[in-house]
Design a protein around this motif. Structure first.
Motif, mmCIF file in Angstrom:
data_model
loop_
_atom_site.group_PDB
_atom_site.id
_atom_site.type_symbol
_atom_site.label_atom_id
_atom_site.label_comp_id
_atom_site.label_asym_id
_atom_site.label_seq_id
_atom_site.Cartn_x
_atom_site.Cartn_y
_atom_site.Cartn_z
ATOM 1 N N VAL A 135 35.121 35.249 10.004
ATOM 2 C CA VAL A 135 34.006 34.851 10.759
ATOM 3 C C VAL A 135 34.400 34.246 11.727
ATOM 4 C CG1 VAL A 135 32.103 33.259 10.335
ATOM 5 C CG2 VAL A 135 33.042 34.170 8.284
ATOM 6 N N THR A 136 33.392 34.533 12.934
ATOM 7 C CA THR A 136 33.864 33.922 14.270
ATOM 8 C C THR A 136 32.690 33.003 14.669
ATOM 9 O OG1 THR A 136 34.904 35.968 14.861
ATOM 10 C CG2 THR A 136 34.485 34.367 16.663
ATOM 11 N N ASN A 148 32.871 32.905 -2.339
ATOM 12 C CA ASN A 148 32.380 31.568 -2.054
ATOM 13 C C ASN A 148 31.092 31.570 -1.170
ATOM 14 O OD1 ASN A 148 34.289 30.246 -3.270
ATOM 15 N ND2 ASN A 148 35.677 29.951 -1.597
ATOM 16 N N ILE A 149 30.332 32.827 -0.686
ATOM 17 C CA ILE A 149 29.200 33.020 0.109
ATOM 18 C C ILE A 149 28.184 33.169 -0.784
ATOM 19 C CG2 ILE A 149 28.095 34.639 1.447
ATOM 20 C CD1 ILE A 149 30.712 35.571 2.586
ATOM 21 N N ASN A 150 27.219 32.343 -0.589
ATOM 22 C CA ASN A 150 25.868 32.300 -1.543
ATOM 23 C C ASN A 150 25.009 33.331 -0.962
ATOM 24 O OD1 ASN A 150 26.842 30.193 -3.125
ATOM 25 N ND2 ASN A 150 25.927 28.641 -1.584
ATOM 26 N N TYR A 151 24.674 33.512 0.060
ATOM 27 C CA TYR A 151 23.710 34.401 0.901
ATOM 28 C C TYR A 151 23.951 34.497 2.126
ATOM 29 C CZ TYR A 151 20.365 31.001 2.019
ATOM 30 O OH TYR A 151 19.642 29.875 2.552
ATOM 31 N N ILE A 152 23.269 35.605 2.774
ATOM 32 C CA ILE A 152 23.503 35.908 4.392
ATOM 33 C C ILE A 152 22.234 36.105 4.857
ATOM 34 C CG2 ILE A 152 24.716 37.176 6.101
ATOM 35 C CD1 ILE A 152 26.834 37.984 3.954
ATOM 36 N N GLU A 153 21.980 35.585 6.055
ATOM 37 C CA GLU A 153 20.557 35.799 6.377
ATOM 38 C C GLU A 153 20.625 35.940 7.866
ATOM 39 O OE1 GLU A 153 16.995 32.418 7.654
ATOM 40 O OE2 GLU A 153 18.777 31.751 6.391
ATOM 41 N N ALA A 154 19.661 37.043 8.224
ATOM 42 C CA ALA A 154 19.710 37.426 9.702
ATOM 43 C C ALA A 154 18.707 36.711 10.469
ATOM 44 C CB ALA A 154 19.244 39.197 9.927
ATOM 45 N N GLN A 155 19.358 36.289 11.665
ATOM 46 C CA GLN A 155 18.425 35.359 12.721
ATOM 47 C C GLN A 155 18.551 36.042 14.298
ATOM 48 O OE1 GLN A 155 19.832 31.342 12.248
ATOM 49 N NE2 GLN A 155 18.464 31.191 10.520
ATOM 50 N N LYS A 156 17.702 37.230 14.418
ATOM 51 C CA LYS A 156 17.673 37.624 15.589
ATOM 52 C C LYS A 156 19.072 38.329 15.861
ATOM 53 C CE LYS A 156 14.155 34.978 17.752
ATOM 54 N NZ LYS A 156 13.623 34.192 19.087
ATOM 55 N N GLN A 157 19.824 38.035 16.963
ATOM 56 C CA GLN A 157 21.295 38.625 17.050
ATOM 57 C C GLN A 157 22.250 37.925 16.462
ATOM 58 O OE1 GLN A 157 19.613 36.742 19.194
ATOM 59 N NE2 GLN A 157 20.612 35.974 20.984
ATOM 60 N N ARG A 169 27.265 30.448 11.598
ATOM 61 C CA ARG A 169 26.413 31.183 12.463
ATOM 62 C C ARG A 169 27.219 32.134 13.362
ATOM 63 N NH1 ARG A 169 23.280 30.070 17.463
ATOM 64 N NH2 ARG A 169 21.232 31.152 17.330
ATOM 65 N N MET A 170 27.186 33.262 13.235
ATOM 66 C CA MET A 170 28.008 34.283 13.942
ATOM 67 C C MET A 170 27.259 35.286 14.530
ATOM 68 S SD MET A 170 31.187 36.701 12.588
ATOM 69 C CE MET A 170 30.246 37.360 11.002
ATOM 70 N N LYS A 171 27.555 35.688 15.838
ATOM 71 C CA LYS A 171 26.826 36.766 16.547
ATOM 72 C C LYS A 171 27.408 38.070 16.107
ATOM 73 C CE LYS A 171 25.195 37.611 21.356
ATOM 74 N NZ LYS A 171 25.363 37.142 22.823
ATOM 75 N N THR A 172 26.389 38.650 15.151
ATOM 76 C CA THR A 172 26.517 39.990 14.907
ATOM 77 C C THR A 172 25.554 40.513 14.179
ATOM 78 O OG1 THR A 172 28.187 41.470 13.593
ATOM 79 C CG2 THR A 172 27.572 39.411 12.696
ATOM 80 N N SER A 173 25.585 41.911 13.826
ATOM 81 C CA SER A 173 24.139 42.384 13.113
ATOM 82 C C SER A 173 24.453 42.218 11.451
ATOM 83 C CB SER A 173 23.919 43.730 13.365
ATOM 84 O OG SER A 173 24.948 44.602 12.825
ATOM 85 N N GLU A 178 27.406 43.435 6.549
ATOM 86 C CA GLU A 178 27.153 44.247 4.998
ATOM 87 C C GLU A 178 28.353 45.262 4.675
ATOM 88 O OE1 GLU A 178 23.662 46.248 2.673
ATOM 89 O OE2 GLU A 178 23.445 46.369 4.738
ATOM 90 N N GLU A 179 28.761 46.012 5.578
ATOM 91 C CA GLU A 179 29.891 46.912 5.401
ATOM 92 C C GLU A 179 31.139 46.221 5.055
ATOM 93 O OE1 GLU A 179 30.371 48.856 9.315
ATOM 94 O OE2 GLU A 179 28.352 49.905 8.956
#
Length: 233
Positions: A135-136, A148-157, A169-173, A178-179
């Motif tokens: 994670v960056t 340890n991750i509960n869930y991941i949410e997309a927020q624009k970019q 908060r990481m800038k990626t898709s 998911e990959e």
């Protein structure tokens, strides 16, 4: 990373003694642990049916009915990652310990120093084998354990990674993230991926996590999520 221990021994004094040693090790290493003592192999197997997420099993070999070796063989058929430590009053069953890839074999009375070394070794192996996400964020880079991750949410970019220890908060898709995930993660809605390990309850339009958070799911997705959880657990 929180570590989950089971101490399985039909001798109450020995069970409490080993449990105390584990707690002392955790305190000295600044580790968070959940330790559950069990008076028999059968009692542990009953609990294991509902919760298979264990990191360490400290097993007395000589117990009534099912012994520690038979318990280890039963667990090892479906769980390759759990660290097993055999505890015995006499030097028997060592070959069987190799059969189930036991971490170590300790003699009673258990030496605190030897147990600490064994747990250090097992903890290092767990850390190495656990899959992590790079994670960056804010010009920093950190490895986050997937469990340890509960869930991941997309927020624009960006994606917002909700973990047991905070948010990143990481800038990626969402697709790129998911990959890198394992089979326990499920895309439950266009903008959300949930860790199925953390799902406590499934509702028609959302899931409730073990920490009480709610994650939205797509219409008609509840049954699919239920099937995925049954398949994995």
């Amino acid at each position: 990373m929180d570590l989950k221990f089971a101490v399985v021994d039909d001798n109450e004094i020995d069970r409490e003694y080993v449990s105390t040693l584990v707690k002392n090790w955790a305190e000295n290493r600044n580790k968070n642990v959940k330790l559950v003592p069990f008076p028999s192999a059968e009692a542990f197997l009953f609990a294991y049916e509902d919760d298979k997420e264990w990191n360490f099993l400290l097993l007395d070999i000589e117990m009534a009915e099912m012994n520690g070796v038979d318990l280890a063989k039963t667990i090892r058929r479906e769980n390759e990652s759990v660290q097993m430590v055999f505890i015995r009053g006499f030097p028997d069953f060592i070959a069987e310990g190799y059969d189930v890839s036991a971490l170590h074999y300790l003699m009673k009375p258990v030496s605190p120093e030897k147990l600490e070394c064994v747990l250090d070794k097992g903890n290092a192996a767990l850390q190495k084998s656990e899959k992590q996400l790079l994670v960056t964020f804010d010009r920093n880079t950190e490895l986050v354990l997937l469990r340890n991750i509960n869930y991941i949410e997309a927020q624009k970019q960006y994606v917002l990674i909700h973990t047991q220890n905070g948010e990143y908060r990481m800038k990626t898709s969402l697709g790129d993230v998911e990959e890198q995930l394992d089979e326990y993660f499920f895309k439950c809605q266009r903008s959300f991926i949930v860790n199925l390990r953390e799902v406590l309850c499934i509702k028609p339009d959302h899931v409730i996590l073990k920490n009480g958070e709610q994650v939205p799911i797509s219409r008609g997705m509840a049954q699919t999520i239920g099937k995925e959880i049954i398949k994995l657990f």
